[in-house]
Scaffold this motif. Structure first.
Motif, PDB file in Angstrom:
ATOM      1  N   TRP A  76       9.442   1.299   6.690  1.00  0.00           N
ATOM      2  CA  TRP A  76       8.833   0.737   5.491  1.00  0.00           C
ATOM      3  C   TRP A  76       9.821  -0.243   4.872  1.00  0.00           C
ATOM      4  N   ALA A 118       0.423   6.182  -1.736  1.00  0.00           N
ATOM      5  CA  ALA A 118       0.324   5.391  -0.507  1.00  0.00           C
ATOM      6  C   ALA A 118      -1.115   4.907  -0.396  1.00  0.00           C
ATOM      7  N   ASP A 119      -1.279   3.673   0.103  1.00  0.00           N
ATOM      8  CA  ASP A 119      -2.627   3.119   0.235  1.00  0.00           C
ATOM      9  C   ASP A 119      -2.566   1.891   1.136  1.00  0.00           C
ATOM     10  N   GLU A 120      -3.742   1.401   1.498  1.00  0.00           N
ATOM     11  CA  GLU A 120      -3.845   0.164   2.263  1.00  0.00           C
ATOM     12  C   GLU A 120      -4.199  -0.954   1.299  1.00  0.00           C
ATOM     13  N   ASP A 121      -3.442  -2.067   1.346  1.00  0.00           N
ATOM     14  CA  ASP A 121      -3.735  -3.181   0.449  1.00  0.00           C
ATOM     15  C   ASP A 121      -4.929  -3.994   0.995  1.00  0.00           C
ATOM     16  N   ASN A 137      -2.421  -4.049   5.049  1.00  0.00           N
ATOM     17  CA  ASN A 137      -1.056  -3.508   5.141  1.00  0.00           C
ATOM     18  C   ASN A 137      -0.990  -2.116   4.541  1.00  0.00           C
ATOM     19  N   GLN A 138      -0.325  -1.209   5.242  1.00  0.00           N
ATOM     20  CA  GLN A 138      -0.079   0.118   4.694  1.00  0.00           C
ATOM     21  C   GLN A 138       1.092   0.019   3.727  1.00  0.00           C
ATOM     22  N   ARG A 139       0.959   0.612   2.535  1.00  0.00           N
ATOM     23  CA  ARG A 139       2.000   0.563   1.508  1.00  0.00           C
ATOM     24  C   ARG A 139       2.305   1.964   1.015  1.00  0.00           C
ATOM     25  N   LYS A 162       4.590  -1.026   5.545  1.00  0.00           N
ATOM     26  CA  LYS A 162       4.908  -0.516   6.877  1.00  0.00           C
ATOM     27  C   LYS A 162       5.105  -1.676   7.841  1.00  0.00           C
TER      28      LYS A 162
END
Length: 182
Positions: free
Chosen positions: A14, A129-132, A136-138, A181
């Motif tokens: 990350w 945590a989430d997907e933007d 993108n995984q954040r 990520k």
């Protein structure tokens, strides 16, 4: 040199997204007012291995210090404090990451400031945590800690008539990270 990590951070590397993160500090001035500052240029990463071990590292560019007062910023860059010309970065490398519970952990590592390396333990929590919207995984982390600037050879000060010192030795650190990520 690392410990089992939290289940709330997925495996992988990350990388810190500086445009959605901050590296800030606070120090008492004259023992009565709190001066806040930040570093505008920094980088970092967190790696969670398949076996659950974790490592973290980061660096800030000392010349990017910003306290919203240019004369103070120039003094902080001088040999009285950070000595940016000779020590252009503050670095951190983890030596152990220990879970406290599912979303919080202790991060112990070596921090180098003003050419001096010391061990420090920081408190960290996973904020989510989430997907933007771009796929993108954040993951978001909040990290706090404290140092004594004198431990790093930053001993400039001035006694006041009240008996207080111009600048406190204790410096609070607050880091908010949004990491993507790799």
């Amino acid at each position: 040199m690392s410990a089992t990590t939290l289940t709330s951070v997925p495996t992988g590397t990350w990388n810190v997204d500086p445009s959605h993160s901050s590296v800030e500090f606070q120090v008492k001035h004259m023992a009565i007012a709190t001066v806040k500052g930040q570093f505008n240029e920094f980088q970092g990463s967190l790696t969670i291995a398949d076996d659950g071990t974790a490592t973290a590292s980061g660096a800030v560019e000392v010349a990017s210090v910003d306290t919203r007062e240019s004369q103070r910023d120039e003094h902080l860059k001088s040999p009285d404090f950070f000595d940016a010309a000779n020590h252009p970065q503050i670095t951190f490398v983890s030596t152990e990451i220990t879970p406290v519970d599912e979303d919080s952990f202790k991060v112990t590592g070596d921090i180098t400031i003003h050419g001096v390396t010391k061990s420090i333990t920081l408190a960290a929590s996973v904020e989510g945590a989430d997907e933007d919207p771009w796929g993108n995984q954040r993951v978001a982390l909040s990290v706090t800690g404290q140092i004594n600037r004198g431990d790093f050879g930053m001993t400039f000060n001035q006694a006041l008539g009240s008996g207080n010192m111009l600048v406190a030795d204790k410096v609070k650190i607050a880091i908010d990270v949004s990491a993507v990520k790799a």
